[in-house]
Design a protein around this motif. Structure first.
Motif, PDB file in Angstrom:
ATOM      1  N   GLU A  43       0.960  -1.184   0.038  1.00  0.00           N
ATOM      2  CA  GLU A  43       0.068  -0.036   0.031  1.00  0.00           C
ATOM      3  C   GLU A  43       0.847   1.382  -0.063  1.00  0.00           C
ATOM      4  O   GLU A  43       0.482   2.269  -0.807  1.00  0.00           O
ATOM      5  N   CYS A  44       2.033   1.280   0.619  1.00  0.00           N
ATOM      6  CA  CYS A  44       2.801   2.297   0.912  1.00  0.00           C
ATOM      7  C   CYS A  44       3.985   1.786   1.459  1.00  0.00           C
ATOM      8  O   CYS A  44       4.070   0.868   2.213  1.00  0.00           O
ATOM      9  N   SER A  45       5.170   2.810   1.350  1.00  0.00           N
ATOM     10  CA  SER A  45       6.581   2.472   1.700  1.00  0.00           C
ATOM     11  C   SER A  45       7.055   3.903   2.069  1.00  0.00           C
ATOM     12  O   SER A  45       6.728   4.764   1.546  1.00  0.00           O
ATOM     13  N   LEU A  46       7.990   3.887   3.225  1.00  0.00           N
ATOM     14  CA  LEU A  46       8.648   4.839   3.822  1.00  0.00           C
ATOM     15  C   LEU A  46      10.053   5.053   3.072  1.00  0.00           C
ATOM     16  O   LEU A  46      10.892   4.040   3.202  1.00  0.00           O
ATOM     17  N   HIS A 102      10.800  -0.583  -1.953  1.00  0.00           N
ATOM     18  CA  HIS A 102       9.815  -0.060  -2.709  1.00  0.00           C
ATOM     19  C   HIS A 102       9.145  -0.716  -4.071  1.00  0.00           C
ATOM     20  O   HIS A 102       9.866  -0.684  -4.741  1.00  0.00           O
ATOM     21  N   SER A 139      -3.050   4.101  10.568  1.00  0.00           N
ATOM     22  CA  SER A 139      -3.268   3.958   9.207  1.00  0.00           C
ATOM     23  C   SER A 139      -1.810   3.361   8.751  1.00  0.00           C
ATOM     24  O   SER A 139      -1.223   3.214   9.259  1.00  0.00           O
ATOM     25  N   SER A 140      -2.198   3.322   7.265  1.00  0.00           N
ATOM     26  CA  SER A 140      -0.895   2.439   6.692  1.00  0.00           C
ATOM     27  C   SER A 140       0.203   3.630   6.777  1.00  0.00           C
ATOM     28  O   SER A 140       1.495   3.142   6.758  1.00  0.00           O
ATOM     29  N   GLU A 141      -0.075   4.575   6.560  1.00  0.00           N
ATOM     30  CA  GLU A 141       0.967   5.790   6.427  1.00  0.00           C
ATOM     31  C   GLU A 141       1.653   6.150   7.574  1.00  0.00           C
ATOM     32  O   GLU A 141       2.986   6.086   7.895  1.00  0.00           O
ATOM     33  N   GLU A 142       1.052   5.893   8.827  1.00  0.00           N
ATOM     34  CA  GLU A 142       1.472   6.125  10.230  1.00  0.00           C
ATOM     35  C   GLU A 142       2.318   4.816  10.559  1.00  0.00           C
ATOM     36  O   GLU A 142       3.460   4.838  10.943  1.00  0.00           O
ATOM     37  N   THR A 149       4.290   2.858   8.821  1.00  0.00           N
ATOM     38  CA  THR A 149       5.633   2.920   7.827  1.00  0.00           C
ATOM     39  C   THR A 149       6.614   3.401   8.830  1.00  0.00           C
ATOM     40  O   THR A 149       7.547   3.344   8.556  1.00  0.00           O
TER      41      THR A 149
END
Length: 280
Positions: free
Chosen positions: A36-39, A93, A120-123, A125
């Motif tokens: 979904e997302c990566s940091l 990524h 959340s997914s963003e949090e 990461t």
């Protein structure tokens, strides 16, 4: 799951692109995660992109080590995870990440963590870089009332400021070249801000500590050849310097005058050991 995925790749110094790859079929004890997302870990990945780290073994390089996704497929024998669960991984990524949960895999099973509802997914990461900061504070053996200076207040530096305050450090001092990062560090809990390049860093740190010097100093920049000498000059007798950032260049010091006579300790802190391996 047939088809192809996409991932970031560094093909040469300063050259990043996105390539397609064939999606793997999970084997026994393997799990395929749809990202979904990566940091981005700015310091480490910039050095990888430029080929500057001493561990660099050539290109291509596939960067990233903090990603969140949903379990898409599980292989035979997988009992730990189920399709549809949202997990944090140390994946790259990439649109898809293959986890190997085999207990006999060299280095042990790949790291994963189920994400709690409401996060959340963003949090989520940020948890990997959170473990970087937490591991650094533990390595420092920070004591109540010790002064702390954080050199470089990017993501890890901001977390270090917060954790140092929670651990009872006083005062907590943020040092950075950028005014915006310093103002954010104030919100994170730093009582003093020092803008390198515009102020006498050593003079300010000695002034803030009434000439005693700083007890614990964290290096979280990618400019070690410039920051470590300043840290040593501003350090208190018997202080600890904790190297958290990925430093690409060698640093020259005077071991007798700067290190031995002042009984300083330089501590290495290497993130990939945490959270995979418990703190020693």
């Amino acid at each position: 799951m047939a088809g192809s995925g996409k991932r970031v790749v560094f093909l040469g110094p300063g050259y990043a692109t996105v390539e397609e790859f064939a999606l793997p079929q999970p084997g026994p004890h393997q799990v395929l995660v749809r990202s979904e997302c990566s940091l981005i870990s700015g310091g480490t990945e910039l050095h990888l992109l430029l080929g500057q780290l001493s561990s660099h073994r050539g290109f291509p390089v596939y960067p990233g080590y903090a990603a969140v996704g949903t379990v898409a497929e599980v292989g035979e024998g997988v009992q730990e995870l189920q399709v549809g669960q949202r997990v944090l991984t140390m994946g790259q990524h990439s649109s898809h990440i293959l986890l190997d949960l085999s207990v006999d895999k060299p280095g042990g099973p790949d790291y994963w963590e189920v994400i709690a509802p409401g996060v959340s997914s963003e949090e989520a990461t940020f948890a990997i870089l959170g473990s970087v900061a937490m591991h650094a504070v533990r390595r420092s053996a920070l004591q109540l009332g010790e002064s702390v200076a954080v050199f470089g207040v990017g993501v890890v530096g901001q977390l270090l400021v917060q954790l140092a305050r929670l651990a009872g450090a006083y005062p907590v001092i943020a040092v950075d070249l950028r005014e915006d990062r310093l103002q954010l560090a104030r919100e994170s809990g730093a009582q003093h801000l020092v803008q390198a390049g515009k102020e006498d860093v050593v003079g300010r740190l000695l002034g803030i500590t009434n000439g005693a010097g700083v007890r614990v100093l964290f290096e979280t920049t990618h400019l070690g050849e410039g920051t470590i000498p300043l840290m040593m000059q501003a350090a208190a007798f018997g202080a600890r310097l904790v190297i958290v950032g990925s430093l690409p260049k060698k640093v020259e010091i005077d071991p007798y005058t700067e290190l031995q006579r002042r009984e300083l300790a330089i501590l290495g802190c290497f993130q990939p050991l945490a959270p995979i391996v418990p703190h020693h």
